[in-house]
Design a protein around this motif. Structure first.
Motif, PDB file in Angstrom:
ATOM      1  N   LEU A  91      -8.570 -32.552   0.611  1.00  0.00           N
ATOM      2  CA  LEU A  91      -7.490 -32.270  -0.740  1.00  0.00           C
ATOM      3  C   LEU A  91      -8.008 -30.826  -2.261  1.00  0.00           C
ATOM      4  N   SER A  92      -8.744 -31.676  -2.496  1.00  0.00           N
ATOM      5  CA  SER A  92      -9.927 -31.302  -3.293  1.00  0.00           C
ATOM      6  C   SER A  92     -11.367 -30.412  -3.273  1.00  0.00           C
ATOM      7  N   PRO A  93     -11.950 -30.289  -2.528  1.00  0.00           N
ATOM      8  CA  PRO A  93     -13.141 -29.881  -2.299  1.00  0.00           C
ATOM      9  C   PRO A  93     -14.173 -30.154  -3.061  1.00  0.00           C
ATOM     10  N   ALA A  94     -13.375 -29.197  -4.816  1.00  0.00           N
ATOM     11  CA  ALA A  94     -14.244 -29.329  -6.150  1.00  0.00           C
ATOM     12  C   ALA A  94     -14.478 -30.396  -6.552  1.00  0.00           C
ATOM     13  N   ARG A 111      -1.705 -27.039  -1.962  1.00  0.00           N
ATOM     14  CA  ARG A 111      -2.561 -26.313  -0.663  1.00  0.00           C
ATOM     15  C   ARG A 111      -1.466 -25.431   0.592  1.00  0.00           C
ATOM     16  N   GLY A 112      -0.598 -26.677   0.708  1.00  0.00           N
ATOM     17  CA  GLY A 112      -0.090 -26.238   1.439  1.00  0.00           C
ATOM     18  C   GLY A 112       0.688 -25.135   1.577  1.00  0.00           C
ATOM     19  N   ALA A 113       1.140 -24.593  -0.572  1.00  0.00           N
ATOM     20  CA  ALA A 113       2.036 -23.605  -0.738  1.00  0.00           C
ATOM     21  C   ALA A 113       0.913 -22.171  -1.021  1.00  0.00           C
ATOM     22  N   GLY A 114      -0.651 -22.267  -0.817  1.00  0.00           N
ATOM     23  CA  GLY A 114      -2.110 -21.317  -1.233  1.00  0.00           C
ATOM     24  C   GLY A 114      -1.765 -21.117  -2.441  1.00  0.00           C
ATOM     25  N   ALA A 115      -1.915 -21.650  -2.920  1.00  0.00           N
ATOM     26  CA  ALA A 115      -1.838 -21.677  -4.312  1.00  0.00           C
ATOM     27  C   ALA A 115      -3.135 -22.307  -5.043  1.00  0.00           C
ATOM     28  N   LYS A 116      -3.581 -21.680  -5.919  1.00  0.00           N
ATOM     29  CA  LYS A 116      -4.966 -22.102  -7.069  1.00  0.00           C
ATOM     30  C   LYS A 116      -4.365 -23.053  -8.009  1.00  0.00           C
TER      31      LYS A 116
END
Length: 246
Positions: A161-164, A211-216
């Motif tokens: 969910l959060s690769p960083a 992620r579901g919203a495609g927002a950073k």
């Protein structure tokens, strides 16, 4: 901050250097100051949340009213919080039902109820008093340390969910958060679980929503941090965990 020499991290520290005294002043004023601060934060958070999940103005207004209602109830009539939360849930459900939205009604209902549960945890700051401020400081420090340590140490990812985010950063952040609780004489098993487990879970929950919203980021107005949701995501779930365990 000096060791990393990263401008983004420096900006984050500066934002918190301004924000912590502001929050401290609100807590110094007691429940009225906390309630006003939390209500303002809640309204901004609803705006960002509604933008991410494409909620219309009526859905956002009802969710705003529910969150502010919870905050004011936690201040003025703590024994009625569950009743007000139930009324808020019914109001949120009523918006898509009364509009007859067969196409997007279920999505709007789910998003509204998620917002009520997630953002409604802010009301816990009013009843927690000084402990809420301690939790805010501990989670904030844990968040910044996790960010810095994860970038510097690296290692396995915490979640897709959060690769960083890395396990190394999460563990370092948890250690920093627990140390902060100890220094502030507030280290119990409940606060430890809230900071070490609730904090990272809150971060991942917001990552899933974004992620579901495609927002950073949830917003762009807070320097180095995105939006208010990007700064209180860990605190929200940490508060919820603490309220459940108390």
């Amino acid at each position: 901050m000096a060791a990393t020499r990263r401008r983004e991290l420096m900006v984050r520290w500066c934002v918190w250097a301004f924000g912590v005294p502001l929050v401290t002043a609100a807590f110094w004023l007691g429940p009225p100051g906390i309630a006003v601060l939390v209500a303002v934060v809640g309204v901004v958070a609803v705006a960002e949340f509604g933008g991410l999940l494409l909620l219309g103005p009526v859905d956002r207004a009802v969710l705003d009213a529910a969150i502010v209602g919870l905050v004011l109830t936690a201040w003025l009539a703590p024994g009625e919080v569950l009743r007000v939360a139930a009324a808020g849930a019914l109001a949120i459900a009523g918006v898509p039902l009364l509009s007859g939205d067969a196409e997007h009604g279920l999505r709007r209902l789910g998003a509204g109820l998620l917002g009520l549960v997630w953002l409604g945890a802010l009301a816990g700051l009013v009843s927690s008093g000084a402990l809420g401020l301690v939790l805010f400081v501990a989670v904030s420090i844990a968040d910044i340390v996790a960010y810095a340590a994860g970038r510097r140490i690296g290692g396995p990812r915490l979640s897709r969910l959060s690769p960083a985010k890395r396990w190394s950063g999460t563990l370092a952040g948890a250690a920093a958060g627990l140390l902060t609780l100890a220094v502030l004489s507030s280290l119990t098993w409940q606060t430890a679980v809230a900071v070490a487990v609730g904090g990272p879970f809150g971060d991942l929950l917001e990552s899933m929503v974004k992620r579901g919203a495609g927002a950073k980021d949830a917003g762009r107005w807070l320097p180095g941090s995105g939006g208010i949701l990007d700064r209180i995501d860990s605190l929200l779930v940490a508060l919820a965990v603490l309220l459940v365990l108390k």
